[in-house]
Design a protein around this motif. Sequence first.
Motif, PDB file in Angstrom:
ATOM      1  N   UNK A  33       0.832  -1.204   0.000  1.00  0.00           N
ATOM      2  CA  UNK A  33       0.000   0.000   0.000  1.00  0.00           C
ATOM      3  C   UNK A  33       0.869   1.258   0.000  1.00  0.00           C
ATOM      4  N   UNK A  34       1.969   1.231   0.726  1.00  0.00           N
ATOM      5  CA  UNK A  34       2.864   2.394   0.763  1.00  0.00           C
ATOM      6  C   UNK A  34       3.458   2.678  -0.607  1.00  0.00           C
ATOM      7  N   UNK A  35       3.879   1.642  -1.299  1.00  0.00           N
ATOM      8  CA  UNK A  35       4.437   1.813  -2.641  1.00  0.00           C
ATOM      9  C   UNK A  35       3.364   2.328  -3.593  1.00  0.00           C
ATOM     10  N   UNK A  36       2.154   1.807  -3.491  1.00  0.00           N
ATOM     11  CA  UNK A  36       1.065   2.258  -4.358  1.00  0.00           C
ATOM     12  C   UNK A  36       0.718   3.725  -4.097  1.00  0.00           C
ATOM     13  N   UNK A  37       0.644   4.124  -2.838  1.00  0.00           N
ATOM     14  CA  UNK A  37       0.339   5.513  -2.492  1.00  0.00           C
ATOM     15  C   UNK A  37       1.465   6.435  -2.945  1.00  0.00           C
ATOM     16  N   UNK A  38       2.705   6.012  -2.758  1.00  0.00           N
ATOM     17  CA  UNK A  38       3.843   6.806  -3.210  1.00  0.00           C
ATOM     18  C   UNK A  38       3.788   7.016  -4.724  1.00  0.00           C
ATOM     19  N   UNK A  39       3.497   5.963  -5.453  1.00  0.00           N
ATOM     20  CA  UNK A  39       3.383   6.067  -6.909  1.00  0.00           C
ATOM     21  C   UNK A  39       2.250   6.980  -7.331  1.00  0.00           C
ATOM     22  N   UNK A  40       1.119   6.892  -6.648  1.00  0.00           N
ATOM     23  CA  UNK A  40      -0.011   7.759  -6.967  1.00  0.00           C
ATOM     24  C   UNK A  40       0.315   9.221  -6.676  1.00  0.00           C
ATOM     25  N   UNK A  41       0.967   9.477  -5.549  1.00  0.00           N
ATOM     26  CA  UNK A  41       1.343  10.852  -5.214  1.00  0.00           C
ATOM     27  C   UNK A  41       2.384  11.401  -6.186  1.00  0.00           C
ATOM     28  N   UNK A  42       3.331  10.574  -6.574  1.00  0.00           N
ATOM     29  CA  UNK A  42       4.334  10.993  -7.540  1.00  0.00           C
ATOM     30  C   UNK A  42       3.687  11.307  -8.887  1.00  0.00           C
ATOM     31  N   UNK A  43       2.757  10.476  -9.309  1.00  0.00           N
ATOM     32  CA  UNK A  43       2.042  10.724 -10.560  1.00  0.00           C
ATOM     33  C   UNK A  43       1.206  11.986 -10.494  1.00  0.00           C
ATOM     34  N   UNK A  44       0.532  12.209  -9.377  1.00  0.00           N
ATOM     35  CA  UNK A  44      -0.276  13.424  -9.219  1.00  0.00           C
ATOM     36  C   UNK A  44       0.614  14.660  -9.220  1.00  0.00           C
ATOM     37  N   UNK A  45       1.754  14.561  -8.579  1.00  0.00           N
ATOM     38  CA  UNK A  45       2.710  15.678  -8.550  1.00  0.00           C
ATOM     39  C   UNK A  45       3.185  16.010  -9.959  1.00  0.00           C
ATOM     40  N   UNK A  46       3.560  15.008 -10.714  1.00  0.00           N
ATOM     41  CA  UNK A  46       4.037  15.237 -12.076  1.00  0.00           C
ATOM     42  C   UNK A  46       2.921  15.806 -12.955  1.00  0.00           C
ATOM     43  N   UNK A  47       1.716  15.341 -12.746  1.00  0.00           N
ATOM     44  CA  UNK A  47       0.585  15.861 -13.517  1.00  0.00           C
ATOM     45  C   UNK A  47       0.358  17.335 -13.216  1.00  0.00           C
ATOM     46  N   UNK A  48       0.428  17.715 -11.954  1.00  0.00           N
ATOM     47  CA  UNK A  48       0.214  19.112 -11.589  1.00  0.00           C
ATOM     48  C   UNK A  48       1.351  19.997 -12.089  1.00  0.00           C
ATOM     49  N   UNK A  49       2.567  19.490 -12.063  1.00  0.00           N
ATOM     50  CA  UNK A  49       3.710  20.284 -12.511  1.00  0.00           C
ATOM     51  C   UNK A  49       3.663  20.508 -14.026  1.00  0.00           C
ATOM     52  N   UNK A  50       3.394  19.458 -14.766  1.00  0.00           N
ATOM     53  CA  UNK A  50       3.490  19.543 -16.221  1.00  0.00           C
ATOM     54  C   UNK A  50       2.164  19.855 -16.908  1.00  0.00           C
ATOM     55  N   UNK A  51       1.093  20.041 -16.174  1.00  0.00           N
ATOM     56  CA  UNK A  51      -0.185  20.362 -16.798  1.00  0.00           C
ATOM     57  C   UNK A  51      -0.275  21.836 -17.201  1.00  0.00           C
ATOM     58  N   UNK A  52       0.606  22.673 -16.704  1.00  0.00           N
ATOM     59  CA  UNK A  52       0.584  24.098 -17.020  1.00  0.00           C
ATOM     60  C   UNK A  52       1.386  24.440 -18.267  1.00  0.00           C
ATOM     61  N   UNK A  53       1.998  23.472 -18.869  1.00  0.00           N
ATOM     62  CA  UNK A  53       2.846  23.705 -20.061  1.00  0.00           C
ATOM     63  C   UNK A  53       1.989  23.910 -21.280  1.00  0.00           C
TER      64      UNK A  53
END
Length: 53
Positions: A33-53
């Motif tokens: 569960x920790x690995x899955x949550x970490x992956x989801x948070x990392x994906x959400x972070x990347x989406x928020x960072x690169x969605x403004x391009x």
Amino acid sequence: MHTLSSSAQGYAGDEIDLRQLVTVLWQQKVLIASIAIFGALLGARETLIYSHV
């Protein structure tokens, strides 16, 4: 040439114990569960960072 019976004998010990597999996965549920949550948070972070391009 191998016959069907000699070929089948080679796979006799290659069984998967599903109960043992589920037990091991259940024991490691916090890690999984920790690995899955970490992956989801990392994906959400990347989406928020690169969605403004």
